[in-house]
Design an enzyme around this catalytic site. Structure first.
Site, PDB file in Angstrom:
ATOM      1  N   HIS A  33       0.827  -1.218   0.000  1.00 17.53           N
ATOM      2  CA  HIS A  33       0.000   0.000   0.000  1.00 17.53           C
ATOM      3  C   HIS A  33       0.859   1.266   0.000  1.00 17.53           C
ATOM      4  CE1 HIS A  33      -3.405  -2.545   0.556  1.00 17.53           C
ATOM      5  NE2 HIS A  33      -3.039  -2.935   1.768  1.00 17.53           N
TER       6      HIS A  33
HETATM    7 ZN   LIG Z   1      -3.649  -7.728   2.661  1.00 19.49          ZN
END
Ligand SMILES: [Zn+2]
Length: 200
Positions: A33
């Protein structure tokens, strides 16, 4: 030094080792992320982007494939490599959970590994092998069994080894106590099937 930094260094090192030996596994990393300029969702360092850029900068590779089978969308490196033809991204995830990043999603080229390898030959494949797809994982919300995860990893390694594509496996997300045991079982299975050799 923080554990996050050690894991990030481990991913970069795994990239170099995979090119030398054909495979490498970092028991950590896979902070998918985080992009080069922005952290997110437990991911403070962009280890995947760093690994790719380091290998390309040193001219060790040109084409890279990222195969992301964690339950969450890998929006960090997707933002970094959006519109970069040398980095081919495959990502399968639960679209009903975090991060649902529609901008980053445009970087995903396919969701089928065999079809992808017919149109793109990578010099290295980075496999983000999150175990949060496991049934009862509190964050992944998917229904894959332990055997399913072991079979998944075997499938990916089998294809890479058959096609002589160096593979870097990162363990990424997984939020149950038994996750560590499943990762261990999977690596033992890869060894048993002759997909990772014992010699260093
Ligand atoms: Zn994940």
């Amino acid at each position: 030094m923080s554990v996050w930094r050690l894991q990030t260094g481990g991913t970069v090192l795994a990239g170099k080792l995979a090119l030398e030996r054909g495979w490498a596994i970092n028991i950590g990393g896979g902070f998918h992320h985080c992009s080069g300029d922005h952290g997110g969702g437990f991911c403070p360092y962009a280890d995947i982007t760093l690994c790719v850029k380091m290998l390309q900068m040193h001219e060790l590779v040109k084409n890279v494939m990222i195969l992301d089978l964690d339950a969450h969308q890998g929006n960090g490196y997707q933002r970094d490599f959006l519109g970069v033809p040398e980095v081919y991204i495959i990502d399968m995830y639960n679209r009903h959970i975090y991060p649902n990043d529609k901008h980053a999603k445009q970087a995903i080229r396919r969701r089928n590994l065999k079809a992808a390898l017919k149109e793109f030959h990578p010099d290295v494949l980075i496999y983000n092998a999150g175990t949060d797809i496991l049934e009862s994982d509190p964050l992944g919300h998917m229904k894959i069994t332990e055997e399913g995860i072991v079979a998944r990893d075997e499938f990916v390694f089998q294809i890479c080894r058959q096609q002589n594509i160096p593979i870097v496996m990162l363990t990424s997300g997984g939020y149950l106590r038994k996750t560590a045991k499943i990762i261990a079982d999977s690596i033992m299975n890869l060894h048993k099937k002759g997909l990772i050799s014992g010699k260093v």
